[in-house]
Motif scaffolding. Structure first.
Motif, mmCIF file in Angstrom:
data_model
loop_
_atom_site.group_PDB
_atom_site.id
_atom_site.type_symbol
_atom_site.label_atom_id
_atom_site.label_comp_id
_atom_site.label_asym_id
_atom_site.label_seq_id
_atom_site.Cartn_x
_atom_site.Cartn_y
_atom_site.Cartn_z
ATOM 1 N N PHE A 134 0.837 -1.205 0.000
ATOM 2 C CA PHE A 134 0.000 0.000 0.000
ATOM 3 C C PHE A 134 0.873 1.257 0.000
ATOM 4 O O PHE A 134 0.606 2.212 -0.734
ATOM 5 C CB PHE A 134 -0.922 -0.014 1.217
ATOM 6 N N VAL A 135 1.939 1.242 0.800
ATOM 7 C CA VAL A 135 2.852 2.387 0.853
ATOM 8 C C VAL A 135 3.540 2.588 -0.492
ATOM 9 O O VAL A 135 3.684 3.721 -0.970
ATOM 10 C CB VAL A 135 3.892 2.192 1.972
ATOM 11 N N ASP A 136 3.969 1.487 -1.119
ATOM 12 C CA ASP A 136 4.628 1.596 -2.428
ATOM 13 C C ASP A 136 3.688 2.207 -3.464
ATOM 14 O O ASP A 136 4.119 2.998 -4.320
ATOM 15 C CB ASP A 136 5.091 0.218 -2.896
ATOM 16 N N THR A 137 2.430 1.855 -3.407
ATOM 17 C CA THR A 137 1.460 2.432 -4.344
ATOM 18 C C THR A 137 1.294 3.927 -4.106
ATOM 19 O O THR A 137 1.236 4.722 -5.059
ATOM 20 C CB THR A 137 0.098 1.723 -4.204
ATOM 21 N N LEU A 138 1.245 4.329 -2.842
ATOM 22 C CA LEU A 138 1.146 5.759 -2.533
ATOM 23 C C LEU A 138 2.388 6.515 -3.009
ATOM 24 O O LEU A 138 2.287 7.639 -3.517
ATOM 25 C CB LEU A 138 0.956 5.950 -1.030
ATOM 26 N N VAL A 139 3.561 5.899 -2.852
ATOM 27 C CA VAL A 139 4.797 6.524 -3.341
ATOM 28 C C VAL A 139 4.729 6.711 -4.851
ATOM 29 O O VAL A 139 5.115 7.761 -5.391
ATOM 30 C CB VAL A 139 6.016 5.665 -2.945
ATOM 31 N N ALA A 140 4.244 5.706 -5.548
ATOM 32 C CA ALA A 140 4.123 5.810 -7.003
ATOM 33 C C ALA A 140 3.167 6.935 -7.389
ATOM 34 O O ALA A 140 3.425 7.685 -8.348
ATOM 35 C CB ALA A 140 3.647 4.476 -7.580
ATOM 36 N N ILE A 141 2.076 7.081 -6.661
ATOM 37 C CA ILE A 141 1.116 8.162 -6.953
ATOM 38 C C ILE A 141 1.765 9.530 -6.740
ATOM 39 O O ILE A 141 1.556 10.469 -7.523
ATOM 40 C CB ILE A 141 -0.141 7.994 -6.073
ATOM 41 N N VAL A 142 2.559 9.651 -5.676
ATOM 42 C CA VAL A 142 3.277 10.911 -5.434
ATOM 43 C C VAL A 142 4.204 11.226 -6.603
ATOM 44 O O VAL A 142 4.264 12.374 -7.090
ATOM 45 C CB VAL A 142 4.080 10.822 -4.122
ATOM 46 N N LEU A 143 4.917 10.228 -7.088
ATOM 47 C CA LEU A 143 5.849 10.452 -8.198
ATOM 48 C C LEU A 143 5.106 10.811 -9.483
ATOM 49 O O LEU A 143 5.591 11.635 -10.274
ATOM 50 C CB LEU A 143 6.700 9.194 -8.407
ATOM 51 N N ILE A 144 3.944 10.211 -9.695
ATOM 52 C CA ILE A 144 3.140 10.573 -10.865
ATOM 53 C C ILE A 144 2.731 12.040 -10.785
ATOM 54 O O ILE A 144 2.805 12.790 -11.771
ATOM 55 C CB ILE A 144 1.900 9.667 -10.970
ATOM 56 N N ALA A 145 2.300 12.460 -9.610
ATOM 57 C CA ALA A 145 1.873 13.849 -9.425
ATOM 58 C C ALA A 145 3.008 14.835 -9.653
ATOM 59 O O ALA A 145 2.771 15.988 -10.029
ATOM 60 C CB ALA A 145 1.294 14.026 -8.019
ATOM 61 N N VAL A 146 4.240 14.409 -9.429
ATOM 62 C CA VAL A 146 5.402 15.268 -9.658
ATOM 63 C C VAL A 146 5.811 15.241 -11.128
ATOM 64 O O VAL A 146 6.163 16.275 -11.718
ATOM 65 C CB VAL A 146 6.573 14.836 -8.761
#
Length: 463
Positions: A432-444
């Protein structure tokens, strides 16, 4: 990541009157040094559109009017640039690379891959030996990685300045002194923080040694020789990842020692004097800040977590994507140089530049799109690794176009957000944390693609 082996670009000064073939202003010219400079910059001069572009590269390499007069017998950097163009020539053979022909492109690809393999060596060691580095005190593990990465970027900038102004021996000595002081300071800091066990100090010094060797090899153009020496490091890392134990560690230590000896061999040559300009310290710190942000992002996304088995899979996209991104940037620069050489109408040039920029951004967007798809598919850590590759590729473009502030923001903003995320969900499941990290990187990455597009379309960024 590391810096490029060619002289970094710089802003061109206002046009000064240039008299081609101007007689030397002093009689004590070092002809060997001029010959070395001419040989080192042959491809760059042939690909340049005009004298101003050559002069910009000379100034970026640390050659100012004083050095041009003292070392090369020319009254200004622009006179030296005109002399180089006159000696090297700008005829059809010289125009071939700018016109889009493939002459020398295979050699360029090989050189880029060699450079990429070299500056990725510290990351390969961190990935392959992750099992041995788990549980180290923060200053010896991630701390040394971040410090070494940042120090390498800052010193490489000064090293390129020394290379242009005083030759490879002085550049190698500057890097040796800089890394020596940095290593001593880091050891003292670790002791102050209570890290007294020998093994953490060995690991920290090993990381700094690899960054030092990589930096001096890239600056002095000894990439191939140093990469051959680094083959022992790669072999030892492979052995460590397959359970070689203490034998693999001893082999790794031996490999690092060999790499350092080979890399700093140019430091024993004859060296001219060099003194960085006062304003260059700020630029060096800016490059160091970008490097630190890259290291923090790499550590927080790729090396995060306690399971070493997850690290190699997350690092594969980065190890493959960085050299590809550099080749894409080189392709873009060659296309732009060809366009500038072929066109005289400014409006047509702007339209053509826009097309080239959009084509380049489309390639750079590939890891971002792939990361989005992988995130939706639920791959978590691997998707984050792909997206970090996209961030690093966009950062490379911004640094190459001297947008250091934007480059620093691009790598530090997601690094800070990921750190906040880890603290916000401390007990959450890893996937779940890895998915949230990926979403943060997409937003950047998405707005960063727009910024990079504007930078590539800006014709003044190619001066």
């Amino acid at each position: 990541m590391g810096a490029p082996a060619v002289l970094p670009g710089g802003d061109a000064a206002p046009g000064w009157p240039v008299i081609p073939g101007l007689a030397p202003a002093v009689s004590t010219v070092d002809s060997e040094r001029y010959t070395e400079l001419r040989q080192r910059l042959t491809e760059l001069v042939r690909a340049a559109v005009d004298v101003d572009e050559v002069a910009a590269h000379l100034e970026a390499g640390g050659i100012n009017d004083r050095i041009a007069l003292r070392e090369y017998g020319e009254e200004s950097v622009f006179a030296l640039a005109a002399r180089l163009r006159a000696d090297i020539g700008t005829g059809p053979a010289a125009a071939a690379p700018a016109a889009g022909r493939t002459d020398g492109f295979v050699e360029l690809v090989v050189t880029t891959l060699v450079r990429a393999a070299l500056y990725l060596t510290p990351a390969v060691v961190a990935v392959g030996g992750a099992e041995w580095f788990v549980g180290l005190p923060a200053p010896a593990g991630a701390g040394a990685l971040i410090f070494g990465w940042a120090t390498g970027q800052a010193l490489a900038f000064l090293g390129y300045r020394a290379l242009g102004g005083a030759g490879p021996a002085r550049a190698a000595r500057l890097l040796a002194g800089g890394f020596g002081v940095a290593a001593a300071g880091w050891v003292a800091l670790m002791l102050m923080l209570g890290v007294t066990e020998p093994w953490p100090h060995v690991v920290a010094l090993g990381q700094l040694a690899l960054f030092a060797a990589t930096g001096v090899a890239l600056v002095t153009g000894q990439e191939t020789r140093v990469l051959v020496a680094a083959s022992t490091v790669w072999f030892a890392t492979l052995a460590l990842s397959h359970g070689a134990g203490l034998l693999g560690l001893w082999l790794l230590a031996f490999g690092v020692l060999v790499v350092v000896i080979v890399a700093f061999a140019p430091a024993f040559g004859t060296a001219a004097r060099f003194r960085p300009a006062p304003g260059e310290a700020g630029s060096a710190l800016a490059h160091g800040a970008v490097g630190a942000g890259q290291a923090v992002l790499f550590a927080s996304v790729v090396l995060a977590g306690s399971d070493p088995a997850l690290v190699p899979a997350a690092a594969v996209p980065l190890l493959v994507g960085v050299p590809v991104a550099e080749l894409v940037l080189i392709w873009h620069q060659r296309r732009v140089a060809g366009t500038r050489a072929a066109l005289t109408d400014r409006r047509v040039y702007v339209r053509r530049l826009t097309k080239v920029a959009l084509a380049t951004v489309a390639v750079l967007a590939a890891p971002v799109v792939a990361g989005c798809v992988l995130t939706v598919a639920g791959t978590g850590r691997f998707a984050a690794g792909v997206l970090v590759t996209g961030v690093f590729a966009l950062c490379l473009v911004l640094v190459a176009h001297r947008r250091l502030g934007l480059a620093g923001l691009l790598v530090w903003w997601p690094a800070v957000l990921v750190g906040v995320l880890y603290r916000a969900v401390p007990g959450a499941e890893r996937s779940f944390v890895d998915t949230l990290v990926a979403i943060v990187l997409i937003a950047v990455c998405l707005p960063a693609l727009g910024v990079v597009t504007m930078v590539l379309r800006d014709r003044w960024s190619y001066r």
